[in-house]
Scaffold this motif. Structure first.
Motif, PDB file in Angstrom:
ATOM      1  N   GLY B  96       0.611  -1.216  -0.055  1.00  0.00           N
ATOM      2  CA  GLY B  96      -0.004  -0.147   0.085  1.00  0.00           C
ATOM      3  C   GLY B  96       0.812   1.294  -0.055  1.00  0.00           C
ATOM      4  O   GLY B  96       0.713   2.220  -0.775  1.00  0.00           O
ATOM      5  N   ILE B  97       1.923   1.246   0.863  1.00  0.00           N
ATOM      6  CA  ILE B  97       2.893   2.339   0.940  1.00  0.00           C
ATOM      7  C   ILE B  97       3.439   2.691  -0.528  1.00  0.00           C
ATOM      8  O   ILE B  97       3.410   3.805  -0.954  1.00  0.00           O
ATOM      9  N   LEU B  98       3.987   1.557  -1.143  1.00  0.00           N
ATOM     10  CA  LEU B  98       4.588   1.643  -2.266  1.00  0.00           C
ATOM     11  C   LEU B  98       3.716   2.281  -3.391  1.00  0.00           C
ATOM     12  O   LEU B  98       4.029   3.213  -4.107  1.00  0.00           O
ATOM     13  N   VAL B  99       2.475   1.501  -3.620  1.00  0.00           N
ATOM     14  CA  VAL B  99       1.521   2.256  -4.666  1.00  0.00           C
ATOM     15  C   VAL B  99       1.163   3.525  -4.366  1.00  0.00           C
ATOM     16  O   VAL B  99       1.360   4.387  -5.323  1.00  0.00           O
ATOM     17  N   ALA B 100       0.877   3.828  -3.126  1.00  0.00           N
ATOM     18  CA  ALA B 100       0.406   5.088  -2.784  1.00  0.00           C
ATOM     19  C   ALA B 100       1.407   6.264  -2.921  1.00  0.00           C
ATOM     20  O   ALA B 100       1.185   7.099  -3.617  1.00  0.00           O
ATOM     21  N   LEU B 101       2.675   5.803  -2.273  1.00  0.00           N
ATOM     22  CA  LEU B 101       3.624   7.078  -2.506  1.00  0.00           C
ATOM     23  C   LEU B 101       4.110   7.172  -4.003  1.00  0.00           C
ATOM     24  O   LEU B 101       4.288   8.376  -4.226  1.00  0.00           O
ATOM     25  N   SER B 102       4.249   6.094  -4.499  1.00  0.00           N
ATOM     26  CA  SER B 102       4.952   6.486  -6.195  1.00  0.00           C
ATOM     27  C   SER B 102       4.113   7.228  -6.938  1.00  0.00           C
ATOM     28  O   SER B 102       4.114   7.901  -7.362  1.00  0.00           O
ATOM     29  N   LEU B 103       2.629   6.841  -6.721  1.00  0.00           N
ATOM     30  CA  LEU B 103       1.288   7.663  -7.423  1.00  0.00           C
ATOM     31  C   LEU B 103       1.207   9.084  -6.978  1.00  0.00           C
ATOM     32  O   LEU B 103       1.552   9.884  -7.835  1.00  0.00           O
ATOM     33  N   VAL B 104       1.174   9.161  -5.723  1.00  0.00           N
ATOM     34  CA  VAL B 104       0.906  10.649  -5.354  1.00  0.00           C
ATOM     35  C   VAL B 104       2.182  11.503  -5.531  1.00  0.00           C
ATOM     36  O   VAL B 104       1.782  12.690  -5.768  1.00  0.00           O
ATOM     37  N   ARG B 105       3.376  11.053  -5.228  1.00  0.00           N
ATOM     38  CA  ARG B 105       4.325  11.914  -5.204  1.00  0.00           C
ATOM     39  C   ARG B 105       4.969  12.032  -6.983  1.00  0.00           C
ATOM     40  O   ARG B 105       5.214  12.970  -7.483  1.00  0.00           O
ATOM     41  N   GLU B 106       4.946  10.977  -7.680  1.00  0.00           N
ATOM     42  CA  GLU B 106       5.625  11.001  -8.920  1.00  0.00           C
ATOM     43  C   GLU B 106       4.741  10.517 -10.085  1.00  0.00           C
ATOM     44  O   GLU B 106       4.236  11.345 -10.754  1.00  0.00           O
ATOM     45  N   LEU B 107       4.076   9.505 -10.063  1.00  0.00           N
ATOM     46  CA  LEU B 107       3.458   8.948 -11.202  1.00  0.00           C
ATOM     47  C   LEU B 107       2.147   9.602 -11.452  1.00  0.00           C
ATOM     48  O   LEU B 107       2.030   9.745 -12.872  1.00  0.00           O
ATOM     49  N   GLY B 108       1.501  10.039 -10.634  1.00  0.00           N
ATOM     50  CA  GLY B 108       0.171  10.907 -10.791  1.00  0.00           C
ATOM     51  C   GLY B 108       0.268  11.905 -11.545  1.00  0.00           C
ATOM     52  O   GLY B 108      -0.117  12.162 -12.763  1.00  0.00           O
ATOM     53  N   PRO B 109       1.145  12.947 -11.016  1.00  0.00           N
ATOM     54  CA  PRO B 109       1.163  14.330 -11.737  1.00  0.00           C
ATOM     55  C   PRO B 109       1.972  13.999 -13.001  1.00  0.00           C
ATOM     56  O   PRO B 109       1.582  14.520 -13.905  1.00  0.00           O
ATOM     57  N   VAL B 110       3.284  13.315 -13.079  1.00  0.00           N
ATOM     58  CA  VAL B 110       3.847  12.910 -14.218  1.00  0.00           C
ATOM     59  C   VAL B 110       3.234  12.355 -15.209  1.00  0.00           C
ATOM     60  O   VAL B 110       3.049  12.807 -16.553  1.00  0.00           O
ATOM     61  N   VAL B 111       2.777  11.053 -15.108  1.00  0.00           N
ATOM     62  CA  VAL B 111       2.011  10.355 -16.199  1.00  0.00           C
ATOM     63  C   VAL B 111       0.909  10.944 -16.506  1.00  0.00           C
ATOM     64  O   VAL B 111       0.537  11.206 -17.960  1.00  0.00           O
ATOM     65  N   ALA B 112       0.007  11.895 -15.649  1.00  0.00           N
ATOM     66  CA  ALA B 112      -1.191  12.632 -16.096  1.00  0.00           C
ATOM     67  C   ALA B 112      -0.897  13.800 -16.916  1.00  0.00           C
ATOM     68  O   ALA B 112      -1.340  13.997 -17.993  1.00  0.00           O
ATOM     69  N   GLY B 113       0.306  14.274 -16.564  1.00  0.00           N
ATOM     70  CA  GLY B 113       0.961  15.357 -17.339  1.00  0.00           C
ATOM     71  C   GLY B 113       1.177  15.022 -18.828  1.00  0.00           C
ATOM     72  O   GLY B 113       0.848  15.670 -19.724  1.00  0.00           O
ATOM     73  N   LEU B 114       1.979  13.888 -18.881  1.00  0.00           N
ATOM     74  CA  LEU B 114       2.339  13.468 -20.373  1.00  0.00           C
ATOM     75  C   LEU B 114       0.867  12.807 -21.189  1.00  0.00           C
ATOM     76  O   LEU B 114       0.957  13.373 -22.423  1.00  0.00           O
ATOM     77  N   LEU B 115       0.071  12.355 -20.454  1.00  0.00           N
ATOM     78  CA  LEU B 115      -1.181  12.177 -21.212  1.00  0.00           C
ATOM     79  C   LEU B 115      -1.825  13.368 -21.589  1.00  0.00           C
ATOM     80  O   LEU B 115      -2.443  13.507 -22.631  1.00  0.00           O
ATOM     81  N   PHE B 116      -1.998  14.201 -20.713  1.00  0.00           N
ATOM     82  CA  PHE B 116      -2.605  15.358 -21.124  1.00  0.00           C
ATOM     83  C   PHE B 116      -1.993  16.176 -21.900  1.00  0.00           C
ATOM     84  O   PHE B 116      -2.527  16.843 -22.887  1.00  0.00           O
ATOM     85  N   ALA B 117      -0.614  16.152 -22.193  1.00  0.00           N
ATOM     86  CA  ALA B 117       0.061  16.902 -23.122  1.00  0.00           C
ATOM     87  C   ALA B 117      -0.165  16.357 -24.519  1.00  0.00           C
ATOM     88  O   ALA B 117      -0.566  17.074 -25.621  1.00  0.00           O
ATOM     89  N   SER B 118      -0.371  15.044 -24.480  1.00  0.00           N
ATOM     90  CA  SER B 118      -0.526  14.386 -25.962  1.00  0.00           C
ATOM     91  C   SER B 118      -1.997  14.193 -26.057  1.00  0.00           C
ATOM     92  O   SER B 118      -2.284  14.512 -27.437  1.00  0.00           O
ATOM     93  N   ARG B 119      -2.893  14.229 -25.392  1.00  0.00           N
ATOM     94  CA  ARG B 119      -4.279  14.323 -25.645  1.00  0.00           C
ATOM     95  C   ARG B 119      -4.842  15.510 -25.777  1.00  0.00           C
ATOM     96  O   ARG B 119      -5.459  15.964 -26.599  1.00  0.00           O
ATOM     97  N   ALA B 120      -4.730  16.663 -24.769  1.00  0.00           N
ATOM     98  CA  ALA B 120      -5.320  17.826 -24.972  1.00  0.00           C
ATOM     99  C   ALA B 120      -4.266  19.026 -25.301  1.00  0.00           C
ATOM    100  O   ALA B 120      -4.626  19.900 -26.375  1.00  0.00           O
ATOM    101  N   GLY B 121      -3.067  18.782 -25.061  1.00  0.00           N
ATOM    102  CA  GLY B 121      -2.075  20.128 -25.529  1.00  0.00           C
ATOM    103  C   GLY B 121      -2.050  20.060 -27.106  1.00  0.00           C
ATOM    104  O   GLY B 121      -2.249  20.954 -27.671  1.00  0.00           O
TER     105      GLY B 121
END
Lengths: 160, 272
Positions: B96-121
């Motif tokens: 739980g720690i591993l999944v939550a920390l890596s998503l909340v700190r890194e993967l959430g903003p970064v991967v969502a940002g990359l997807l947002f750049a290619s989908r909406a940007g």
């Protein structure tokens, strides 16, 4: 300006996003726990707290009964003063002992409480008299080495 | 010319390099001035909020499906891979720690940002670029309507508003995916999964920093997208090139900014 279906979609999107944030804050980050609970504070002095951190759990018989609220350094006795926030649902006798323990071999450190036999219960602001510090691995190893060395000396002495 | 050949070639190469470099610096300055102008003239986008809402629909609501599904899968993969590693050390409850920390700190903003750049940007760039190519922007200027206030600013603010919400949904969905893999599939204890996660994820330290990251990424991606669109040569080729540049530049910007923000947020002081 007229209302349109797009407004509804955007509203739903914003609500969903805020719900996601709320989920992260409450369910994942645990903003709510123990803040709604009534708590009372107890102090404990330790000679060495090892790697104990603020918000570490306080357990008794393995059950979480509170959290570490504050870690301070007492500059008069050169000891660490740990403030424990205990849930008001749990009452402990006045001669309860506090130990700093480690969960598992590499796990985090927590404070373990062992209830005593006193009839008087702990109140807010009380101090735990009986404490046991964290086990520091280096001290343990050096003790072991010294005792081994002492054994070796004794054997030499016996031969002579 | 036989002897002067290589020297002339070298000089030509250097000149070209210098010209490209000067042009890049020029463009960067223009982009910065563009951002300042955009922010100063976004009164219309905020007063007539319907314009921005329409763009939030295109940038945010329509990106929702890809964000939610990717989040779910990223979380599920994190659950599987994390379990593989953690069970070697006998601490699969820390999943739980591993999944939550890596998503909340890194993967959430970064991967969502990359997807947002290619989908909406990319869509924003193509739209503004095409408006310019079909001379709609010029027509607006002719009618004394400021195209930056009317066309560009709503899209910019829509991106800035949508991005943190999308990142939060990505993280939430990912944690749900990690839960699905960990608890029903693998059989990690449910109480340990949540309680360990709750004990080590800090609201201010982890979640708020993740939100700040996603806001910064939202500003960067939206800025790059609207600028590339506005600056695109008004031809079919120019618009397609601008769209590609949006995706490439904003992806690189996200990753570079992520490094800087992580260095500022998570290595400072608290010694975790």
């Amino acid at each position: 300006m007229k209302r349109s279906t797009i407004d509804a979609w955007v509203g739903a999107f914003v609500a969903l996003g805020l719900a996601g944030l709320l989920f992260l804050a409450l369910k994942v980050g645990n903003l709510a726990s123990f803040s709604t609970d009534q708590t009372y504070q107890v102090l404990a002095k330790f000679a060495n707290i090892g790697g104990l951190k603020v918000r570490a759990p306080v357990k008794s018989a393995g059950v979480v009964v509170g959290r570490v609220a504050e870690v301070r350094f007492d500059n008069e006795t050169y000891e660490a003063i740990v403030t424990l926030n205990l849930s008001a649902r749990f009452q402990f006798p006045k001669d309860t002992a506090a130990k700093i323990l480690t969960s598992g071999l590499l796990g985090e450190q927590y404070v373990g409480l062992e209830a005593g036999g006193d009839g008087v219960m702990l109140k807010n602001g009380d101090r735990l008299r009986l404490t046991q510090s964290a086990v520091v691995l280096e001290n343990l190893i050096s003790q072991f080495l010294f005792s081994k060395a002492a054994e070796g000396k004794d054997e030499k002495g016996a031969k002579k | 010319m036989a002897e002067g050949g290589p020297v002339a070639d070298l000089r030509q190469g250097l000149e070209r390099l210098g010209r490209t470099f000067t042009a890049k610096i020029w463009r960067l300055g223009f982009a910065a001035r563009f951002l300042a102008y955009l922010v100063l003239h976004s009164g219309v986008a905020l007063r007539r909020f319907g314009l921005t809402i329409r763009e939030i629909y295109f940038a945010g609501v329509l990106s929702l499906i890809i964000i939610l599904i990717s989040g779910l899968f990223v979380g599920m993969v994190l659950g599987l891979q994390g379990y593989e590693t953690l069970q070697r050390y006998g601490s699969s409850e820390a999943l739980g720690i591993l999944v939550a920390l890596s998503l909340v700190r890194e993967l959430g903003p970064v991967v969502a940002g990359l997807l947002f750049a290619s989908r909406a940007g990319s869509a924003i760039t193509a739209e503004i670029g095409l408006m310019k190519a079909t001379e709609q922007i010029a027509a607006m200027e002719m009618m004394a309507v400021d195209p930056i206030a009317r066309v560009v600013a709503p899209r910019f603010w829509a991106g800035v508003i949508s991005m943190p919400l999308l990142a939060a949904l990505f993280s939430a969905m990912g944690i749900f995916g990690g839960y699905l893999v960990a608890v029903p599939l693998i059989g990690v204890d449910q109480g340990a999964f949540w309680s360990q996660m709750q004990a080590s994820v800090d609201v201010r330290e982890d979640i708020l920093n993740g939100v700040i990251k996603s806001i910064v990424f939202g500003i960067a991606v939206s800025w790059i997208a609207v600028f590339e669109g506005y600056d695109a040569p008004p031809t079919a080729e120019g618009v397609s090139g601008a769209t590609t540049r949006t995706v490439v530049t904003s992806s690189l910007a996200i990753l570079a900014l992520d490094f800087v923000l992580t260095a500022l947020m998570f290595t400072g002081g608290n010694g975790r």
